[in-house]
Design a protein around this motif. Structure first.
Motif, short mmCIF file in Angstrom:
data_model
loop_
_atom_site.label_atom_id
_atom_site.label_comp_id
_atom_site.label_asym_id
_atom_site.label_seq_id
_atom_site.Cartn_x
_atom_site.Cartn_y
_atom_site.Cartn_z
N PRO A 22 0.83 -1.23 0.20
CA PRO A 22 0.16 0.19 0.11
C PRO A 22 0.96 1.41 0.12
N ARG A 23 2.17 1.17 0.30
CA ARG A 23 2.73 2.90 0.08
C ARG A 23 3.66 2.99 -1.32
N VAL A 24 3.34 2.15 -1.64
CA VAL A 24 2.69 2.61 -3.91
C VAL A 24 1.46 3.03 -3.79
N LYS A 25 1.66 4.02 -4.63
CA LYS A 25 0.33 5.01 -5.16
C LYS A 25 0.63 5.45 -6.40
N MET A 26 -0.55 5.02 -7.00
CA MET A 26 -0.50 5.87 -7.82
C MET A 26 -1.92 6.46 -8.71
N ASP A 27 -1.97 7.05 -9.62
CA ASP A 27 -3.10 8.09 -9.99
C ASP A 27 -3.68 7.19 -11.37
N ASP A 28 -4.85 6.68 -10.57
CA ASP A 28 -5.37 5.87 -12.66
C ASP A 28 -5.03 6.31 -13.45
N SER A 29 -5.01 7.67 -13.79
CA SER A 29 -4.69 8.36 -14.66
C SER A 29 -2.91 8.55 -15.41
N GLU A 30 -2.28 8.49 -14.38
CA GLU A 30 -0.87 8.58 -14.57
C GLU A 30 -1.20 6.88 -15.38
N ARG A 31 -1.52 6.56 -15.26
CA ARG A 31 -0.61 4.95 -15.78
C ARG A 31 -0.17 4.95 -16.76
N VAL A 93 6.01 6.17 -1.66
CA VAL A 93 6.72 6.31 -3.38
C VAL A 93 5.17 6.57 -4.65
N THR A 94 5.37 7.91 -4.55
CA THR A 94 4.29 7.79 -5.68
C THR A 94 4.40 8.21 -7.06
N VAL A 95 3.95 7.61 -8.13
CA VAL A 95 4.45 6.76 -9.54
C VAL A 95 3.96 7.75 -10.81
N GLY A 96 4.54 8.39 -11.69
CA GLY A 96 3.23 8.42 -12.59
C GLY A 96 3.85 8.33 -14.26
N CYS A 97 3.69 7.90 -15.13
CA CYS A 97 4.20 7.93 -16.09
C CYS A 97 4.05 8.20 -17.29
N ALA A 98 4.77 8.47 -18.47
CA ALA A 98 4.26 8.99 -19.79
C ALA A 98 5.65 9.11 -21.09
N GLY A 99 4.51 8.50 -22.04
CA GLY A 99 5.56 8.36 -22.99
C GLY A 99 7.46 8.80 -23.45
#
Length: 202
Positions: A22-31, A93-99
């Motif tokens: 649960p310490r791993v966080k990601m917003d659904d819009s940033e997958r 840890v908050t994670v976000g992705c981009a191309g």
């Protein structure tokens, strides 16, 4: 015949299925989002598992997902005990992705909360279309990156990161000037916002 509706898993359902910490966080819009639903699911799963291994300090699970240079860094951290110290204090840890800028790649920005401060690290991920292993490579960092990134959206923050590193490198290439260049060593440790603070993986 009626079309069968394919159920799309929510991010929460995927994290539950993979038993992500649960310490791993990601917003659904940033997958990861390339338009290839099956491939993006594999990219998302790889990203979640990568940071799951990191927050748990599971070097055995993390190592095969790293590129060779970062595997060497991990081995050195394990040898001197730095890996255990670096991962023990991760609160979130908050994670976000981009191309990515190259074919079959994407970028991942990780922001670590460690006690009362934040560390950041940018990763480039090779993601072959054939579904082979996604490989994570730490990208060059600069001083006090966590303090300089603005906003909350990963894509915008990643673009800021890339521009800052380019600016550091451009200044470093100028002749006869003493400048602080970006860190060219590849590291799986995040940038710390204060030199006196403990380092973290990123």
């Amino acid at each position: 015949p009626p079309k069968l509706e394919v159920k799309v898993e929510s991010l929460a359902e995927i994290m539950q299925r993979l038993s992500i910490d649960p310490r791993v966080k990601m917003d659904d819009s940033e997958r990861p989002s390339t338009g290839d639903a099956a491939g993006d699911l594999k990219r998302l799963e790889a990203t979640l598992l990568f940071f799951n291994a990191m927050v748990k300090g599971d070097a055995t699970a993390l190592r095969p997902m790293l590129d060779p240079a970062d595997q060497s860094t991990l081995d050195l951290m394990l040898k001197d005990g730095q890996w255990k110290r670096a991962t023990a204090g991760i609160d979130r840890v908050t994670v976000g992705c981009a191309g990515g800028s190259e074919p079959d790649t994407f970028l991942v920005l990780a922001t670590y909360m460690i006690g009362d401060h934040f560390d950041t690290q940018l990763w480039s991920v090779k993601s072959p279309a054939g579904g082979e292993q996604n490989v994570f490579a730490a990208q060059p960092s600069g001083p006090r990156m966590a303090e300089q990134l603005k906003g909350t959206k990963a894509e915008a923050r990643i673009q800021q990161w890339l521009k800052m590193i380019k600016a550091y490198d451009d200044v470093a290439k100028q002749p006869d000037e003493k400048v602080l260049a970006s860190q060219q060593d590849r590291s799986i440790e995040g940038d710390t916002s204060d030199a006196s603070e403990p380092s973290s993986p990123a």
